[in-house]
Design a protein around this motif. Structure first.
Motif, PDB file in Angstrom:
ATOM      1  N   UNK A  15      -2.483  -7.889  11.298  1.00  0.00           N
ATOM      2  CA  UNK A  15      -3.809  -8.324  10.860  1.00  0.00           C
ATOM      3  C   UNK A  15      -4.484  -7.366   9.886  1.00  0.00           C
ATOM      4  N   UNK A  16      -3.802  -6.280   9.506  1.00  0.00           N
ATOM      5  CA  UNK A  16      -4.389  -5.372   8.520  1.00  0.00           C
ATOM      6  C   UNK A  16      -4.551  -6.095   7.184  1.00  0.00           C
ATOM      7  N   UNK A  17      -5.619  -5.764   6.482  1.00  0.00           N
ATOM      8  CA  UNK A  17      -5.908  -6.384   5.187  1.00  0.00           C
ATOM      9  C   UNK A  17      -5.954  -5.289   4.121  1.00  0.00           C
ATOM     10  N   UNK A  18      -5.502  -5.597   2.894  1.00  0.00           N
ATOM     11  CA  UNK A  18      -5.584  -4.593   1.826  1.00  0.00           C
ATOM     12  C   UNK A  18      -7.011  -4.054   1.714  1.00  0.00           C
ATOM     13  N   UNK A  19      -7.112  -2.733   1.617  1.00  0.00           N
ATOM     14  CA  UNK A  19      -8.420  -2.090   1.542  1.00  0.00           C
ATOM     15  C   UNK A  19      -8.904  -1.532   2.870  1.00  0.00           C
ATOM     16  N   UNK A  20      -8.233  -1.902   3.984  1.00  0.00           N
ATOM     17  CA  UNK A  20      -8.592  -1.317   5.279  1.00  0.00           C
ATOM     18  C   UNK A  20      -8.253   0.171   5.268  1.00  0.00           C
ATOM     19  N   UNK A  21      -9.187   0.996   5.716  1.00  0.00           N
ATOM     20  CA  UNK A  21      -8.958   2.434   5.802  1.00  0.00           C
ATOM     21  C   UNK A  21      -8.500   2.732   7.226  1.00  0.00           C
ATOM     22  N   UNK A  22      -7.280   3.270   7.349  1.00  0.00           N
ATOM     23  CA  UNK A  22      -6.663   3.515   8.652  1.00  0.00           C
ATOM     24  C   UNK A  22      -6.566   5.005   8.929  1.00  0.00           C
ATOM     25  N   UNK A  35      -5.680   6.920   5.398  1.00  0.00           N
ATOM     26  CA  UNK A  35      -5.037   6.253   4.265  1.00  0.00           C
ATOM     27  C   UNK A  35      -5.565   4.824   4.133  1.00  0.00           C
ATOM     28  N   UNK A  36      -5.480   4.291   2.910  1.00  0.00           N
ATOM     29  CA  UNK A  36      -5.911   2.923   2.632  1.00  0.00           C
ATOM     30  C   UNK A  36      -4.677   2.020   2.641  1.00  0.00           C
ATOM     31  N   UNK A  37      -4.732   0.964   3.442  1.00  0.00           N
ATOM     32  CA  UNK A  37      -3.630   0.006   3.552  1.00  0.00           C
ATOM     33  C   UNK A  37      -3.531  -0.835   2.286  1.00  0.00           C
ATOM     34  N   UNK A  38      -2.286  -0.987   1.764  1.00  0.00           N
ATOM     35  CA  UNK A  38      -2.048  -1.831   0.591  1.00  0.00           C
ATOM     36  C   UNK A  38      -1.253  -3.083   0.933  1.00  0.00           C
ATOM     37  N   UNK A  39      -0.115  -2.900   1.615  1.00  0.00           N
ATOM     38  CA  UNK A  39       0.727  -4.064   1.916  1.00  0.00           C
ATOM     39  C   UNK A  39       1.680  -3.731   3.069  1.00  0.00           C
ATOM     40  N   UNK A  40       2.276  -4.802   3.618  1.00  0.00           N
ATOM     41  CA  UNK A  40       3.188  -4.653   4.743  1.00  0.00           C
ATOM     42  C   UNK A  40       4.237  -5.748   4.672  1.00  0.00           C
ATOM     43  N   UNK A  41       5.462  -5.375   5.015  1.00  0.00           N
ATOM     44  CA  UNK A  41       6.551  -6.340   5.098  1.00  0.00           C
ATOM     45  C   UNK A  41       7.292  -6.082   6.409  1.00  0.00           C
ATOM     46  N   UNK A  42       7.598  -7.134   7.122  1.00  0.00           N
ATOM     47  CA  UNK A  42       8.315  -7.015   8.411  1.00  0.00           C
ATOM     48  C   UNK A  42       9.810  -6.965   8.129  1.00  0.00           C
ATOM     49  N   UNK A  43      10.503  -6.024   8.767  1.00  0.00           N
ATOM     50  CA  UNK A  43      11.944  -5.887   8.610  1.00  0.00           C
ATOM     51  C   UNK A  43      12.540  -5.730  10.003  1.00  0.00           C
ATOM     52  N   UNK A  49       5.349  -0.326   5.393  1.00  0.00           N
ATOM     53  CA  UNK A  49       3.937  -0.371   5.014  1.00  0.00           C
ATOM     54  C   UNK A  49       3.656   0.529   3.819  1.00  0.00           C
ATOM     55  N   UNK A  50       2.833   0.043   2.922  1.00  0.00           N
ATOM     56  CA  UNK A  50       2.418   0.802   1.736  1.00  0.00           C
ATOM     57  C   UNK A  50       0.955   1.200   1.917  1.00  0.00           C
ATOM     58  N   UNK A  51       0.668   2.466   1.657  1.00  0.00           N
ATOM     59  CA  UNK A  51      -0.680   3.012   1.739  1.00  0.00           C
ATOM     60  C   UNK A  51      -0.947   3.862   0.509  1.00  0.00           C
TER      61      UNK A  51
END
Length: 76
Positions: A15-22, A35-43, A49-51
């Motif tokens: 449920x993380x959204x781009x721009x969320x500060x984690x 860090x600021x969340x950019x994107x996520x891909x499930x593998x 995850x990109x931050x």
């Protein structure tokens, strides 16, 4: 620039959204980063995850199986 929330919000990784500060542990034990969340891909069971840093645009890619992250703010 980012806005800090009064209280942290525990959020499911999906449920993380781009721009969320984690705020989370990264690398060495007890190495807490913001860090600021950019994107996520499930593998499979892992998340790729990109931050980027809140202080500069340095990008980081992490692989984790964490199900939750603490969101402490939102990037403007």
């Amino acid at each position: 620039m980012w806005i800090k929330f009064d209280e942290k919000i525990k959020t499911r990784t999906e449920n993380l959204k781009p721009g969320d500060v984690c705020y989370f542990e990264y690398g060495d034990y007890d190495n807490l980063v913001t860090m600021v969340f950019d994107s996520m891909k499930r593998d499979g069971k892992w998340y790729k995850m990109e931050f980027h840093s809140v202080f500069n645009n340095k990008k980081e890619t992490i692989y984790t199986d964490d199900k939750f992250f603490d969101v402490i703010g939102k990037e403007k």
